[in-house]
Design a protein around this motif. Structure first.
Motif, PDB file in Angstrom:
ATOM      1  N   ALA A   1       0.808  -1.228   0.000  1.00  0.00           N
ATOM      2  CA  ALA A   1       0.000   0.000   0.000  1.00  0.00           C
ATOM      3  C   ALA A   1       0.835   1.269   0.000  1.00  0.00           C
ATOM      4  N   GLN A   2       1.975   1.247   0.723  1.00  0.00           N
ATOM      5  CA  GLN A   2       2.798   2.460   0.801  1.00  0.00           C
ATOM      6  C   GLN A   2       3.320   2.885  -0.570  1.00  0.00           C
ATOM      7  N   HIS A   3       3.451   1.937  -1.501  1.00  0.00           N
ATOM      8  CA  HIS A   3       3.924   2.267  -2.850  1.00  0.00           C
ATOM      9  C   HIS A   3       2.903   3.096  -3.616  1.00  0.00           C
ATOM     10  N   TYR A   4       1.670   3.095  -3.149  1.00  0.00           N
ATOM     11  CA  TYR A   4       0.607   3.852  -3.803  1.00  0.00           C
ATOM     12  C   TYR A   4       0.169   5.043  -2.957  1.00  0.00           C
ATOM     13  N   GLY A   5       0.884   5.289  -1.872  1.00  0.00           N
ATOM     14  CA  GLY A   5       0.600   6.437  -1.017  1.00  0.00           C
ATOM     15  C   GLY A   5      -0.347   6.161   0.128  1.00  0.00           C
ATOM     16  N   PHE A   6      -0.766   4.913   0.321  1.00  0.00           N
ATOM     17  CA  PHE A   6      -1.710   4.572   1.388  1.00  0.00           C
ATOM     18  C   PHE A   6      -0.988   4.028   2.620  1.00  0.00           C
ATOM     19  N   HIS A   7      -1.547   4.328   3.782  1.00  0.00           N
ATOM     20  CA  HIS A   7      -1.000   3.787   5.028  1.00  0.00           C
ATOM     21  C   HIS A   7      -2.149   3.358   5.950  1.00  0.00           C
ATOM     22  N   LEU A   8      -1.817   2.471   6.868  1.00  0.00           N
ATOM     23  CA  LEU A   8      -2.770   2.010   7.883  1.00  0.00           C
ATOM     24  C   LEU A   8      -2.846   3.100   8.951  1.00  0.00           C
ATOM     25  N   SER A   9      -4.017   3.698   9.119  1.00  0.00           N
ATOM     26  CA  SER A   9      -4.148   4.850  10.019  1.00  0.00           C
ATOM     27  C   SER A   9      -4.196   4.492  11.489  1.00  0.00           C
ATOM     28  N   TYR A  10      -4.831   3.352  11.809  1.00  0.00           N
ATOM     29  CA  TYR A  10      -5.069   3.034  13.211  1.00  0.00           C
ATOM     30  C   TYR A  10      -4.525   1.653  13.565  1.00  0.00           C
ATOM     31  N   PRO A  11      -3.179   1.563  13.646  1.00  0.00           N
ATOM     32  CA  PRO A  11      -2.592   0.296  14.097  1.00  0.00           C
ATOM     33  C   PRO A  11      -2.890   0.092  15.584  1.00  0.00           C
ATOM     34  N   ARG A  12      -2.519  -1.042  16.093  1.00  0.00           N
ATOM     35  CA  ARG A  12      -2.679  -1.287  17.530  1.00  0.00           C
ATOM     36  C   ARG A  12      -1.891  -0.225  18.299  1.00  0.00           C
ATOM     37  N   HIS A  13      -2.442   0.204  19.428  1.00  0.00           N
ATOM     38  CA  HIS A  13      -1.795   1.162  20.333  1.00  0.00           C
ATOM     39  C   HIS A  13      -1.501   2.496  19.647  1.00  0.00           C
ATOM     40  N   ASN A  14      -2.384   2.923  18.745  1.00  0.00           N
ATOM     41  CA  ASN A  14      -2.166   4.215  18.074  1.00  0.00           C
ATOM     42  C   ASN A  14      -2.413   5.352  19.063  1.00  0.00           C
ATOM     43  N   PRO A  15      -1.814   6.517  18.813  1.00  0.00           N
ATOM     44  CA  PRO A  15      -1.895   7.629  19.766  1.00  0.00           C
ATOM     45  C   PRO A  15      -3.245   8.334  19.827  1.00  0.00           C
ATOM     46  N   HIS A  16      -4.190   7.930  18.964  1.00  0.00           N
ATOM     47  CA  HIS A  16      -5.479   8.622  18.900  1.00  0.00           C
ATOM     48  C   HIS A  16      -6.549   7.979  19.777  1.00  0.00           C
ATOM     49  N   GLY A  17      -6.223   6.857  20.392  1.00  0.00           N
ATOM     50  CA  GLY A  17      -7.207   6.185  21.235  1.00  0.00           C
ATOM     51  C   GLY A  17      -8.323   5.547  20.443  1.00  0.00           C
ATOM     52  N   ILE A  18      -8.084   5.315  19.151  1.00  0.00           N
ATOM     53  CA  ILE A  18      -9.068   4.652  18.301  1.00  0.00           C
ATOM     54  C   ILE A  18      -8.671   3.186  18.197  1.00  0.00           C
ATOM     55  N   ALA A  19      -9.651   2.302  18.246  1.00  0.00           N
ATOM     56  CA  ALA A  19      -9.394   0.864  18.201  1.00  0.00           C
ATOM     57  C   ALA A  19      -8.640   0.487  16.923  1.00  0.00           C
ATOM     58  N   TYR A  20      -7.913  -0.601  16.991  1.00  0.00           N
ATOM     59  CA  TYR A  20      -7.186  -1.156  15.851  1.00  0.00           C
ATOM     60  C   TYR A  20      -8.144  -1.391  14.690  1.00  0.00           C
ATOM     61  N   GLU A  21      -7.804  -0.838  13.512  1.00  0.00           N
ATOM     62  CA  GLU A  21      -8.657  -0.959  12.332  1.00  0.00           C
ATOM     63  C   GLU A  21      -7.817  -1.424  11.148  1.00  0.00           C
ATOM     64  N   PRO A  22      -7.614  -2.733  10.996  1.00  0.00           N
ATOM     65  CA  PRO A  22      -6.800  -3.207   9.877  1.00  0.00           C
ATOM     66  C   PRO A  22      -7.415  -2.911   8.513  1.00  0.00           C
ATOM     67  N   TRP A  23      -8.672  -2.532   8.483  1.00  0.00           N
ATOM     68  CA  TRP A  23      -9.389  -2.259   7.235  1.00  0.00           C
ATOM     69  C   TRP A  23      -9.279  -0.809   6.776  1.00  0.00           C
ATOM     70  N   HIS A  24      -8.791   0.097   7.627  1.00  0.00           N
ATOM     71  CA  HIS A  24      -8.842   1.539   7.342  1.00  0.00           C
ATOM     72  C   HIS A  24      -7.492   2.028   6.801  1.00  0.00           C
ATOM     73  N   TRP A  25      -7.498   2.446   5.539  1.00  0.00           N
ATOM     74  CA  TRP A  25      -6.281   2.891   4.859  1.00  0.00           C
ATOM     75  C   TRP A  25      -6.507   4.294   4.299  1.00  0.00           C
ATOM     76  N   CYS A  26      -5.502   5.155   4.462  1.00  0.00           N
ATOM     77  CA  CYS A  26      -5.642   6.549   4.029  1.00  0.00           C
ATOM     78  C   CYS A  26      -4.501   6.929   3.092  1.00  0.00           C
ATOM     79  N   TRP A  27      -4.850   7.609   2.010  1.00  0.00           N
ATOM     80  CA  TRP A  27      -3.861   8.083   1.042  1.00  0.00           C
ATOM     81  C   TRP A  27      -3.197   9.328   1.589  1.00  0.00           C
ATOM     82  N   GLN A  28      -1.883   9.370   1.522  1.00  0.00           N
ATOM     83  CA  GLN A  28      -1.116  10.476   2.086  1.00  0.00           C
ATOM     84  C   GLN A  28      -0.709  11.500   1.033  1.00  0.00           C
TER      85      GLN A  28
END
Length: 197
Positions: free
Chosen positions: A164-191
Motif C-alpha cells: 500500500a505504501q507504494h501507492y501512497g496509502f498507510h494504515l491509520s489506526y494500528p494497535r496502540h495508536n496515539p489517537h485512542g481509536i481501536a485497531y482498524e486493519p481495514w482503514h487505509w488513508c492516502w497520504q
C-alpha cells in the motif's frame, strides 16, 4: 470557485457556504450529544476539511456508489488493479463520508445503547474522521466480515501491508495508536503523490 465540482460520474457540487454551515451545525450537534469539547486535543486529532472535488471510484460491497478526492481515487485504482494482477481482490466498504453522515453514525450508535465513550473508541467524532478528507477507505476481501479485526488474517491485508505504501496509502489506526481509536486493519488513508507509484 469554492464548491465541489463534478462530472457525470462524480458527486454533485455543494455550495461552499452551505457546506460550511452544515458542517459547523453537525459538529455542534455532536458536542450536544456528548462529544467532549476537548476531543481533538485529547485524541491528538485535527479537524478535517471536506474536499472541493470528489471522483467516483465504483460501488461498495452493498452496491452503494463511493467517491474519493481525485488524487486518492487515481491512487486507489492503481493499487486495486495491481492487487488484481496478483490475484488479490480489494473490496470497498466505504470511502468519502461527510461530517453529517458521521453524525448519523454516532446518533444510530447512541440509539442502540452505546455510550459516547464506546462510540469514540471505534469511530472518530464528526469533523475528525479521515473519511471526511476523501482520502480514506475501509477495505475488505471476499469471505471476511466487514469492519472486523479478522481482516488482518486475509491475503488482502497481507498484500496491503507489503504494497500500500507504494501507492501512497498507510494504515491509520494500528494497535496502540496515539489517537485512542481501536485497531482498524481495514482503514487505509492516502497520504501524498510523492509516495505513490
Amino acid at each position: 470557485m469554492n464548491a465541489r465540482t463534478a462530472t457525470a460520474d462524480d458527486k454533485p457540487a455543494t455550495p461552499a457556504r452551505a457546506m460550511a454551515t452544515a458542517i459547523h451545525a453537525a459538529i455542534e450537534t455532536a458536542h450536544a450529544l456528548g462529544v467532549p469539547h476537548d476531543y481533538a486535543r485529547a485524541h491528538a486529532l485535527k479537524r478535517i476539511r471536506e474536499p472541493k472535488h470528489l471522483a467516483f471510484i465504483g460501488h461498495d460491497t452493498q452496491s452503494r456508489p463511493q467517491w474519493l478526492a481525485p488524487h486518492a481515487a487515481r491512487a486507489w485504482m492503481r493499487m486495486r488493479d495491481a492487487a488484481v494482477r496478483e490475484s488479490v481482490e480489494l473490496q470497498i466498504i466505504s470511502a468519502f463520508r461527510g461530517v453529517e453522515h458521521q453524525l448519523g453514525i454516532v446518533r444510530r450508535k447512541l440509539e442502540h445503547g452505546l455510550s459516547m465513550h464506546e462510540i469514540l473508541r471505534v469511530s472518530a467524532a464528526p469533523g475528525y474522521s479521515e473519511h471526511h478528507s476523501g482520502r480514506a477507505l475501509d477495505i475488505t476481501a471476499p469471505g471476511f466480515a466487514a469492519l472486523e479485526e479478522e481482516f488482518e488474517n486475509s491475503s488482502a491485508f497481507a498484500w496491503l501491508s507489503a504494497n500500500a505504501q507504494h501507492y501512497g496509502f498507510h494504515l491509520s489506526y494500528p494497535r496502540h495508536n496515539p489517537h485512542g481509536i481501536a485497531y482498524e486493519p481495514w482503514h487505509w488513508c492516502w497520504q501524498s503523490a510523492r509516495r505513490a507509484r
